[in-house]
Design an enzyme around this catalytic site. Structure first.
Site, PDB file in Angstrom:
ATOM      1  N   GLY A   1      -4.892   3.601  -5.750  1.00  0.00           N
ATOM      2  CA  GLY A   1      -6.207   2.985  -5.736  1.00  0.00           C
ATOM      3  C   GLY A   1      -6.109   1.471  -5.641  1.00  0.00           C
ATOM      4  CB  SER A   2      -8.458  -1.139  -6.722  1.00  0.00           C
ATOM      5  OG  SER A   2      -9.514  -0.694  -5.905  1.00  0.00           O
ATOM      6  CB  THR A   3      -3.165  -0.696  -9.102  1.00  0.00           C
ATOM      7  OG1 THR A   3      -2.709   0.525  -8.504  1.00  0.00           O
ATOM      8  CG2 THR A   3      -4.018  -0.372 -10.316  1.00  0.00           C
TER       9      THR A   3
END
Length: 491
Positions: A215-217
């Site tokens: 995801g956004s990590t």
């Protein structure tokens, strides 16, 4: 009469020769097949005739051996078994070994030649050395904080020391007690069937063996690629990023969970996790630089054994622009283990240098003589130091002013990145909540811990803020424990 005696003597000599030849055949030619025959219990009897060496955390044994008085004499015991199961694995008289029990089996069982006082001594005497000790890099307080923070939810935590690569915590939940598999009775067989058939998969080491969409990590990687390649030269300059953003060559429109992402700067987009900005940024940066940066950070390669094998993380190298856009926000086919994402955060904290992770500090004989020792090893420079410095600043602002406020540790400098990873058919699955971070104490010259947390069954929105709500508090507890441990070690 003498002739008959000579004939009888010759016949006896011939029989003796045949006996010697057959004995040699059994001992030399057929020894391997006889030794490996399932009906031959001598090897098992020898293996369990003495106590197994111990695995240590903070200098204290978290394993032991119990004398059963049976033919397979010693069974393995575990202290706080569920807490340390992702580290130790199990040592079973029936089902073999796993994780450290497997990787360091030679030392623990006493069969490693390095444990003998002289080379080939055990081969000559047919003796076995007492089991040796395996000292881990795990910090008990950090491990407990991670385990308690997850609270039994499906998920995992990995924490490392950025400057060395030491693994400070390795947790996977729900867990299991490896002692239930130690013996050879009916209860062991039932436990094996039950654990392997459980829907929550307690024997799966999610920290190093399960890969997730990050995801956004993953925007940490995308930002590093954009800064290193020159696609972005000023983090505060507006970007030409529409909201919503239509994926190239498709009619699919990508949106955001927050306002203000249209043409937002890299700094704002990172702080509030604007999907549209980072998807377009990945396309603008280009597949080549994105793949190169991902590879430098360990994707599409094998992370060094720790010494147990770690599942490789993946960033697809054959992408069209729409797929590249989705991959740049940690979706599509991008996959990573929690340990790997902790290493990504550690590389940022360590000035762009990626250290090899390791779990074993040293192995010793039963009386403390060192057999092997580990130490810091740099894998590569994963990003420019200037890029790492900018990312540290932006990650700090995520915690101070953005979606990662729940990870703030009083008195410490903390940098982080939230993430929510969609998965399942049509993204129907409950999103995975992610948080990656590093922390630096007020009197420390550099960050002393980097952590990655993933929670599989987070009850939160699908936006990136769920990483801040579900995973960030766990990271806060882990980093707080690590900073206290670092202070104690520094005294």
């Amino acid at each position: 009469m003498t002739r008959y005696i000579r004939h009888a003597s010759a016949f006896c000599a011939l029989l003796l020769l045949a006996l010697l030849v057959n004995a040699s055949r059994v001992q030399v030619v057929d020894s391997a097949s006889l030794d490996g025959n399932s009906a031959n219990r001598r090897r098992a009897i020898a293996r369990f005739e003495q106590p197994r060496g111990d695995i240590l955390v903070d200098g204290r044994a978290i394993t032991g051996s119990k004398d059963t008085g049976e033919q397979l004499r010693y069974e393995r015991t575990y202290h706080n078994g569920p807490l340390y199961a992702p580290v130790t694995g199990f040592a079973s008289q029936v089902y073999g070994t796993a994780f450290l029990e497997n990787a360091e089996d030679g030392v623990l069982s006493g069969t490693d030649p390095m444990l003998a006082p002289l080379p080939l001594w055990n081969d000559l005497t047919r003796a076995r050395s007492p089991g040796g000790m395996v000292e881990t890099t795990i910090k008990a307080a950090v491990q407990r904080a991670a385990f308690s923070g997850l609270g039994g939810k499906r998920g995992a935590v990995a924490a490392v020391e950025p400057s060395t690569g030491k693994i400070l915590a390795l947790v996977s939940t729900p867990s299991y007690d490896p002692e239930r598999l130690s013996g050879n009775g009916r209860a062991v067989a039932k436990a094996w069937v039950r654990l392997n058939g459980a829907s929550e998969k307690p024997m799966l080491n999610r920290a190093i063996r399960q890969t997730y969409p990050p995801g956004s990590t993953f925007k940490v990687v995308t930002a590093a690629a954009a800064l290193d390649s020159g696609a972005v030269t000023d983090p505060d300059a507006p970007t030409r990023s529409p909201d919503p953003y239509t994926l190239p060559g498709t009619l699919t429109r990508l949106t955001n969970e927050v306002e203000g992402c249209a043409d937002a700067s890299l700094r704002f987009a990172f702080r509030w996790s604007c999907n549209t900005v980072f998807a377009k940024l990945g396309v603008d940066t280009g597949r080549g630089p994105m793949v190169e940066t991902a590879r430098k950070l360990g994707f599409d390669g094998s992370v060094a054994r720790i010494p147990s094998p770690v599942s490789p993380s993946r960033f697809d190298t054959s992408l069209d622009k729409a797929q590249l856009a989705l991959s740049s926000i940690g979706q599509y086919e991008t996959r990573a283990t929690p340990l790997h994402m902790a290493l990504v955060a550690a590389a940022v904290a360590n000035g762009g240098f990626l250290k090899a992770p390791y779990l074993v500090e040293r192995t010793t004989t039963d009386d403390g003589d060192v057999v092997t020792a580990s130490g810091p090893r740099t894998l590569r420079q994963a990003m420019n130091p200037g890029t790492a410095a900018r990312l540290r600043e932006m990650m700090t602002q995520v915690v101070e002013k953005g979606t990662g406020a729940n990870a703030a540790v009083p008195g410490a400098t903390v940098g982080g990145k939230t993430g929510t990873a969609q998965h399942g058919i049509g993204n129907s699955g409950t999103p995975y909540a992610w948080f990656v971070a590093w922390a630096q104490g007020p009197r420390e010259p550099e960050p002393s811990v980097a952590v990655a947390v993933v929670v599989e069954d987070a009850s939160a929105d699908r936006g990136d803020i769920s990483g801040g709500g579900s995973a960030a508090p766990v990271a806060k507890a882990v980093m707080g424990a690590a900073l206290k441990s670092a202070r104690r070690d520094g005294l």
